[in-house]
Design an enzyme around this catalytic site. Structure first.
Site, PDB file in Angstrom:
ATOM      1  N   PHE A 134       0.865  -1.182   0.000  1.00 25.46           N
ATOM      2  CA  PHE A 134       0.000   0.000   0.000  1.00 25.46           C
ATOM      3  C   PHE A 134       0.895   1.224   0.000  1.00 25.46           C
ATOM      4  CE2 PHE A 134      -2.462   3.199   2.364  1.00 25.46           C
ATOM      5  CZ  PHE A 134      -3.758   3.049   1.884  1.00 25.46           C
ATOM      6  N   HIS A 141       6.760  13.414   1.898  1.00 29.94           N
ATOM      7  CA  HIS A 141       5.374  13.623   2.344  1.00 29.94           C
ATOM      8  C   HIS A 141       4.895  12.401   3.123  1.00 29.94           C
ATOM      9  CE1 HIS A 141       5.372  17.102  -0.261  1.00 29.94           C
ATOM     10  NE2 HIS A 141       5.930  16.324  -1.174  1.00 29.94           N
ATOM     11  N   THR A 169       5.747  -1.126   3.369  1.00 33.41           N
ATOM     12  CA  THR A 169       5.834  -2.491   3.905  1.00 33.41           C
ATOM     13  C   THR A 169       5.470  -3.500   2.818  1.00 33.41           C
ATOM     14  OG1 THR A 169       5.205  -1.672   6.078  1.00 33.41           O
ATOM     15  CG2 THR A 169       4.956  -4.041   5.708  1.00 33.41           C
ATOM     16  N   ALA A 247      -6.818  -0.219   9.282  1.00 33.43           N
ATOM     17  CA  ALA A 247      -5.610  -0.921   9.743  1.00 33.43           C
ATOM     18  C   ALA A 247      -5.242  -0.549  11.179  1.00 33.43           C
ATOM     19  CB  ALA A 247      -4.454  -0.599   8.809  1.00 33.43           C
ATOM     20  N   GLU A 368       1.118   4.599  10.231  1.00 39.54           N
ATOM     21  CA  GLU A 368      -0.353   4.675  10.340  1.00 39.54           C
ATOM     22  C   GLU A 368      -0.788   5.878  11.180  1.00 39.54           C
ATOM     23  OE1 GLU A 368      -2.516   2.246   9.138  1.00 39.54           O
ATOM     24  OE2 GLU A 368      -1.058   0.746   8.511  1.00 39.54           O
ATOM     25  N   GLY A 369      -0.079   6.982  10.994  1.00 41.95           N
ATOM     26  CA  GLY A 369      -0.374   8.189  11.768  1.00 41.95           C
ATOM     27  C   GLY A 369       0.492   8.207  13.008  1.00 41.95           C
TER      28      GLY A 369
HETATM   29  C1  LIG Z   1       8.722   0.392   9.185  1.00 39.68           C
HETATM   30  C2  LIG Z   1       7.757   1.315   8.526  1.00 39.68           C
HETATM   31  C3  LIG Z   1       6.808   0.806   7.655  1.00 39.68           C
HETATM   32  C4  LIG Z   1       5.928   1.661   6.976  1.00 39.68           C
HETATM   33  N1  LIG Z   1       5.001   1.132   6.093  1.00 39.68           N
HETATM   34  C5  LIG Z   1       4.257   1.985   5.312  1.00 39.68           C
HETATM   35  C6  LIG Z   1       3.408   1.463   4.270  1.00 39.68           C
HETATM   36  O1  LIG Z   1       3.265   0.252   4.102  1.00 39.68           O
HETATM   37  N2  LIG Z   1       2.771   2.349   3.476  1.00 39.68           N
HETATM   38  C7  LIG Z   1       2.884   3.707   3.616  1.00 39.68           C
HETATM   39  O2  LIG Z   1       2.272   4.441   2.846  1.00 39.68           O
HETATM   40  N3  LIG Z   1       3.678   4.224   4.607  1.00 39.68           N
HETATM   41  C8  LIG Z   1       4.366   3.403   5.446  1.00 39.68           C
HETATM   42  N4  LIG Z   1       5.189   3.912   6.437  1.00 39.68           N
HETATM   43  C9  LIG Z   1       5.345   5.363   6.554  1.00 39.68           C
HETATM   44  C10 LIG Z   1       4.660   5.985   7.741  1.00 39.68           C
HETATM   45  O3  LIG Z   1       3.275   5.925   7.606  1.00 39.68           O
HETATM   46  C11 LIG Z   1       5.196   7.423   7.879  1.00 39.68           C
HETATM   47  O4  LIG Z   1       6.534   7.310   8.314  1.00 39.68           O
HETATM   48  C12 LIG Z   1       4.378   8.260   8.854  1.00 39.68           C
HETATM   49  O5  LIG Z   1       3.145   8.611   8.288  1.00 39.68           O
HETATM   50  C13 LIG Z   1       5.118   9.564   9.241  1.00 39.68           C
HETATM   51  O6  LIG Z   1       5.606  10.222   8.119  1.00 39.68           O
HETATM   52  P1  LIG Z   1       7.132  10.701   8.088  1.00 39.68           P
HETATM   53  O7  LIG Z   1       8.007   9.591   8.461  1.00 39.68           O
HETATM   54  O8  LIG Z   1       7.336  11.340   6.759  1.00 39.68           O
HETATM   55  O9  LIG Z   1       7.247  11.783   9.222  1.00 39.68           O
HETATM   56  P2  LIG Z   1       6.852  13.327   9.140  1.00 39.68           P
HETATM   57  O10 LIG Z   1       5.471  13.478   8.607  1.00 39.68           O
HETATM   58  O11 LIG Z   1       7.941  14.082   8.475  1.00 39.68           O
HETATM   59  O12 LIG Z   1       6.814  13.703  10.687  1.00 39.68           O
HETATM   60  C14 LIG Z   1       8.004  13.937  11.443  1.00 39.68           C
HETATM   61  C15 LIG Z   1       7.579  14.410  12.837  1.00 39.68           C
HETATM   62  O13 LIG Z   1       6.838  15.617  12.722  1.00 39.68           O
HETATM   63  C16 LIG Z   1       5.578  15.466  13.360  1.00 39.68           C
HETATM   64  N5  LIG Z   1       4.574  16.261  12.674  1.00 39.68           N
HETATM   65  C17 LIG Z   1       4.234  16.247  11.349  1.00 39.68           C
HETATM   66  N6  LIG Z   1       3.228  17.091  11.112  1.00 39.68           N
HETATM   67  C18 LIG Z   1       2.881  17.642  12.311  1.00 39.68           C
HETATM   68  C19 LIG Z   1       1.898  18.572  12.737  1.00 39.68           C
HETATM   69  N7  LIG Z   1       1.034  19.141  11.882  1.00 39.68           N
HETATM   70  N8  LIG Z   1       1.872  18.902  14.048  1.00 39.68           N
HETATM   71  C20 LIG Z   1       2.700  18.329  14.934  1.00 39.68           C
HETATM   72  N9  LIG Z   1       3.642  17.437  14.595  1.00 39.68           N
HETATM   73  C21 LIG Z   1       3.731  17.094  13.303  1.00 39.68           C
HETATM   74  C22 LIG Z   1       5.276  13.979  13.283  1.00 39.68           C
HETATM   75  O14 LIG Z   1       4.318  13.579  14.253  1.00 39.68           O
HETATM   76  C23 LIG Z   1       6.665  13.403  13.537  1.00 39.68           C
HETATM   77  O15 LIG Z   1       6.923  13.403  14.920  1.00 39.68           O
HETATM   78  C24 LIG Z   1       6.017   3.058   7.192  1.00 39.68           C
HETATM   79  C25 LIG Z   1       6.955   3.566   8.106  1.00 39.68           C
HETATM   80  C26 LIG Z   1       7.809   2.711   8.776  1.00 39.68           C
HETATM   81  C27 LIG Z   1       8.809   3.273   9.736  1.00 39.68           C
END
Ligand SMILES: Cc1cc2nc3c(=O)[nH]c(=O)nc-3n(C[C@H](O)[C@H](O)[C@H](O)COP(=O)(O)OP(=O)(O)OC[C@H]3O[C@@H](n4cnc5c(N)ncnc54)[C@H](O)[C@@H]3O)c2cc1C
Length: 389
Positions: A134, A141, A169, A247, A368-369
């Site tokens: 997914f 982003h 994943t 999920a 997942e948020g």
């Molecule tokens: C092992 C693993 C598996 C994953 N699997 C999938 C998958 O299958 N499919 C998929 O699509 N994604 C997947 N993800 C991605 C995951 O969903 C994202 O990492 C997650 O949504 C956070 O995005 P980011 O890492 O870009 O962090 P960012 O969005 O850059 O956030 C960084 C920090 O800033 C904070 N932040 C951001 N915006 C705000 C706000 N408005 N106010 C306050 N704080 C804020 C966040 O809470 C966080 O602490 C996976 C991640 C991991 C680590």
């Protein structure tokens, strides 16, 4: 003196049906047989036999088990949650495999796909013959998917996808991806066979968390898809967000499994480890830690059970799921870290599951948020003001 297992403290089993208990027993057994003996090695090597596990889980009906028809078991949300809990007691990566397959990739097709798409993909995915992923997150982003750069443009009847997805994943082992992209009409979802020319998926190395799970980067370089690759009912960002809501319910349950495994390990260890001439379980400070953790575990379980009963009644709302995801993952991580202290130096050893679970839960806290995003969802509901959108 008789002892009670951490999750049996409040006799909550009495509120489960026989069928729910049976499903739990089956999943617990397969985790004992197929995961526990090997998972420390998978974690150390940074790779798990995803395809073998998918086949085994498919045989047991665990993939998309809460969905109906198309080879899916149609189980209750409670039964699905219990299965997630048992899987994650083995390893969060193993539960992630099942969550992404069933609640993200399969759910997207089941909920938003056309009849032909459902017939083509769902039975094979339920059987574990076809592995799905997914793709929502991109390198730039994550929390804000509305800014995604991946684009799908029309070219005659075809669609042409360009862009990239990150942290996906199962991607390196997947046969099919559900990919979300911007179009002239807003965000839409596409079913992308991974062998389509222009699709490449590479494993993300050096993860210190979820090492028994395959995570990849997906590049989409002018990927040409037929018109019927689009999910016809997925209109706008609310479609992928609804998949995440789906999920997250499994995560609220699953994280409790990791916590239970840590707590049971800590209790067993504290009972046999002697310092100052007595078992460390007999020290008041250790018992205070164990008691507080058991209380949090029970509260998390009650919360998960309540949310699943709402889901089964068809009344569960997204902000309620945020309460479950935020609380249960946060508390599970706290429990894992606290248990690590009880194991002393052995707490950092791969001979015990505790630091592996804690490291895994760092990913679960983020995907997942993130916790912060779930706080904002709840804050918005409480104040009527959006701090993030
Ligand atoms: C092992 C693993 C598996 C994953 N699997 C999938 C998958 O299958 N499919 C998929 O699509 N994604 C997947 N993800 C991605 C995951 O969903 C994202 O990492 C997650 O949504 C956070 O995005 P980011 O890492 O870009 O962090 P960012 O969005 O850059 O956030 C960084 C920090 O800033 C904070 N932040 C951001 N915006 C705000 C706000 N408005 N106010 C306050 N704080 C804020 C966040 O809470 C966080 O602490 C996976 C991640 C991991 C680590």
């Amino acid at each position: 003196m008789s002892r009670v297992a951490p999750l049996d403290l409040l006799d909550l089993d009495a509120s489960l049906t026989d069928e729910e208990r049976q499903i739990r027993a089956v999943v617990r057994q397969v985790v004992d047989d197929r995961v526990r003996p090997h998972v420390a090695g998978w974690y150390e090597r940074g790779s798990a036999p995803v395809r073998e596990l998918a086949t085994e889980f498919g045989r047991l009906g665990l993939l998309g088990m809460h969905l109906t028809d198309y080879g899916c078991a149609g189980s209750s949300a409670v039964a699905y949650g219990l299965a997630c809990l048992e899987l994650e007691a083995g390893d969060s990566g193993v539960r992630s495999l099942v969550s992404v397959q069933g609640s993200l990739a399969m759910f997207a097709i089941w909920r938003y796909g056309g009849e032909e798409q459902k017939q083509r993909w769902l039975p094979a995915m339920a059987a574990g013959e076809v592995i799905g992923c997914f793709g929502l997150t991109e390198p730039d982003h994550g929390s804000d998917p509305s800014s995604m750069r991946t684009r799908a443009r029309r070219d005659g009847d075809d669609w042409v996808l360009t862009g990239g997805k990150m942290w996906i994943t199962n991607a390196p082992v997947a046969d099919v991806a559900v990919v979300w992209a911007q179009t002239d009409e807003g965000v839409r979802g596409f079913v992308v066979p991974m062998d389509t020319p222009g699709v490449t998926a590479t494993e993300i190395r050096n993860k210190m968390s979820l090492r028994a799970s395959s995570t990849g980067e997906v590049v989409l370089d002018d990927v040409r898809l037929p018109a019927d690759a689009r999910l016809p009912l997925a209109i706008g960002l609310k479609a992928p967000l609804s998949c995440l809501t789906e999920a997250r319910q499994g995560i609220a349950w699953g994280s409790l499994g990791a916590a239970r495994d840590c707590l049971q390990t800590a209790i067993d260890y504290a009972g046999s480890r002697t310092q100052f001439g007595r078992p460390i379980a007999g020290f008041q400070l250790t018992q205070a830690k164990l008691a507080d953790m058991a209380v949090e575990l029970q509260k998390g379980y009650l919360l998960a059970l309540h949310l699943a009963r709402l889901a089964d009644a068809g009344t569960l709302r997204p902000e309620q799921v945020s309460v479950g995801k935020l609380n249960n993952v946060r508390e599970a991580l706290g429990i894992a870290r606290q248990c690590r202290t009880i194991l002393g130096a052995n707490g950092v050893s791969g001979e015990y599951p505790v630091l592996r679970h804690a490291n895994n839960l760092e990913s679960v806290l983020t995907y997942e948020g993130t916790s912060e995003i779930h706080q904002l969802v709840i804050g918005q509901k409480l104040t009527g003001l959006s701090a993030f959108a």
